[in-house]
Design a protein around this motif. Structure first.
Motif, PDB file in Angstrom:
ATOM      1  N   PRO A   1      46.027  66.807 -16.231  1.00 51.76           N
ATOM      2  CA  PRO A   1      46.546  68.174 -16.435  1.00 51.76           C
ATOM      3  C   PRO A   1      45.538  69.130 -17.070  1.00 51.76           C
ATOM      4  O   PRO A   1      45.869  70.270 -17.362  1.00 51.76           O
ATOM      5  N   ALA A   2      44.312  68.643 -17.301  1.00 53.18           N
ATOM      6  CA  ALA A   2      43.187  69.477 -17.782  1.00 53.18           C
ATOM      7  C   ALA A   2      43.364  69.988 -19.198  1.00 53.18           C
ATOM      8  O   ALA A   2      42.883  71.070 -19.536  1.00 53.18           O
TER       9      ALA A   2
ATOM     10  N   ARG B   1      32.232  77.409 -18.777  1.00 46.34           N
ATOM     11  CA  ARG B   1      32.732  77.508 -17.402  1.00 46.34           C
ATOM     12  C   ARG B   1      33.082  76.084 -16.940  1.00 46.34           C
ATOM     13  O   ARG B   1      32.193  75.259 -16.728  1.00 46.34           O
ATOM     14  N   VAL B   2      34.363  75.824 -16.783  1.00 43.62           N
ATOM     15  CA  VAL B   2      34.848  74.463 -16.566  1.00 43.62           C
ATOM     16  C   VAL B   2      35.517  74.328 -15.203  1.00 43.62           C
ATOM     17  O   VAL B   2      36.352  75.159 -14.829  1.00 43.62           O
ATOM     18  N   THR B   3      35.156  73.277 -14.474  1.00 42.76           N
ATOM     19  CA  THR B   3      35.835  72.911 -13.237  1.00 42.76           C
ATOM     20  C   THR B   3      36.557  71.585 -13.451  1.00 42.76           C
ATOM     21  O   THR B   3      35.948  70.615 -13.903  1.00 42.76           O
ATOM     22  N   GLY B   4      37.846  71.560 -13.147  1.00 42.67           N
ATOM     23  CA  GLY B   4      38.620  70.326 -13.247  1.00 42.67           C
ATOM     24  C   GLY B   4      38.693  69.653 -11.892  1.00 42.67           C
ATOM     25  O   GLY B   4      39.015  70.302 -10.892  1.00 42.67           O
TER      26      GLY B   4
ATOM     27  N   MET C   1      48.558  66.093 -10.209  1.00 46.48           N
ATOM     28  CA  MET C   1      47.873  66.452 -11.449  1.00 46.48           C
ATOM     29  C   MET C   1      47.196  67.813 -11.328  1.00 46.48           C
ATOM     30  O   MET C   1      47.231  68.623 -12.259  1.00 46.48           O
ATOM     31  N   LEU C   2      46.564  68.071 -10.189  1.00 49.41           N
ATOM     32  CA  LEU C   2      45.854  69.336 -10.021  1.00 49.41           C
ATOM     33  C   LEU C   2      46.799  70.533 -10.037  1.00 49.41           C
ATOM     34  O   LEU C   2      46.416  71.621 -10.468  1.00 49.41           O
TER      35      LEU C   2
ATOM     36  N   LEU D   1      43.469  75.833 -15.862  1.00 54.38           N
ATOM     37  CA  LEU D   1      42.156  76.286 -15.383  1.00 54.38           C
ATOM     38  C   LEU D   1      42.353  77.053 -14.073  1.00 54.38           C
ATOM     39  O   LEU D   1      41.956  76.584 -13.002  1.00 54.38           O
ATOM     40  N   PRO D   2      42.976  78.213 -14.118  1.00 55.14           N
ATOM     41  CA  PRO D   2      43.287  78.932 -12.876  1.00 55.14           C
ATOM     42  C   PRO D   2      42.037  79.231 -12.057  1.00 55.14           C
ATOM     43  O   PRO D   2      41.058  79.768 -12.573  1.00 55.14           O
TER      44      PRO D   2
END
Length: 203
Positions: A55-56, A68-71, A78-79, A86-87
């Protein structure tokens, strides 16, 4: 076994995504000592990936700190939850073939995801992590110590089981080195499992 276990875990996480997120609601940061050591080595605004983000929760914390985060996760369930934290910054992907350009990251946070990776895939996955890290980039990794693999019941979802793959610290350190990742620190953290935290740097 490899693909079967991976598909099984993906399916289970799709089914329990909401329960998983609820079970961690209100919890503090995951492994805060590792998180602090990790972020202390990053640029002020770093390009990061939260691998196996679930769920980040962790990725959202790093984003709130200005990074700057990419999940990335295999589980669509989960995404769907991670996208709220993390829209516009989540992607469906496999640790064995990350949907990221070579040398595009300053850091990787991978908390309890390697725990679901079959042993024979370890080298390939660590190699992918090294591929996407810039030289001098950092990896913060959390997995569990032990031997072998086993199916374990999900405590908050009776009737559901996940595959877990336990590792030995010495062997993992050798695999990290073989992938071009220099181990800077390892710490054993007893808890719900016998956790091992690793901070490593891309050579």
């Amino acid at each position: 076994m490899t693909d079967e276990a991976t598909r099984h875990n993906q399916s289970v996480y799709d089914q329990i995504a909401g329960l998983y997120a609820d079970s961690r609601a209100g919890c503090g940061p995951s492994f805060p000592d590792l998180g602090s050591a990790f972020t202390a080595r990053l640029p002020r605004v770093a390009d990061l990936a939260d691998l196996g983000c679930g769920p980040a929760r962790d990725g959202a914390r790093f984003a709130q700190e200005g990074h700057r985060v990419t999940g990335i996760d295999r589980s669509a369930g989960m995404l769907a939850i991670a996208a709220r934290a993390l829209p516009g910054r989540v992607a469906r992907g496999d640790l064995r073939c990350l949907p990221l350009a070579a040398g595009s990251l300053d850091g990787i946070w991978c908390c309890a995801s390697l725990l679901h990776v079959p042993h024979e895939e370890t080298g390939a996955i660590l190699g992918e992590m090294r591929r996407v890290l810039r030289r001098g980039g950092h990896l913060a990794l959390v997995t569990a110590l032990g031997h072998g693999a086993r199916l374990e019941t999900v405590p908050y979802a009776p009737g559901r089981q996940r595959w877990f793959f336990y590792r030995e610290a010495v062997q993992l350190s050798g695999q990290l080195a073989a992938a071009g990742l220099e181990v800077l620190d390892t710490t054993r953290k007893p808890g719900s499992r016998d956790w091992l935290t690793v901070l490593a740097q891309a050579g």
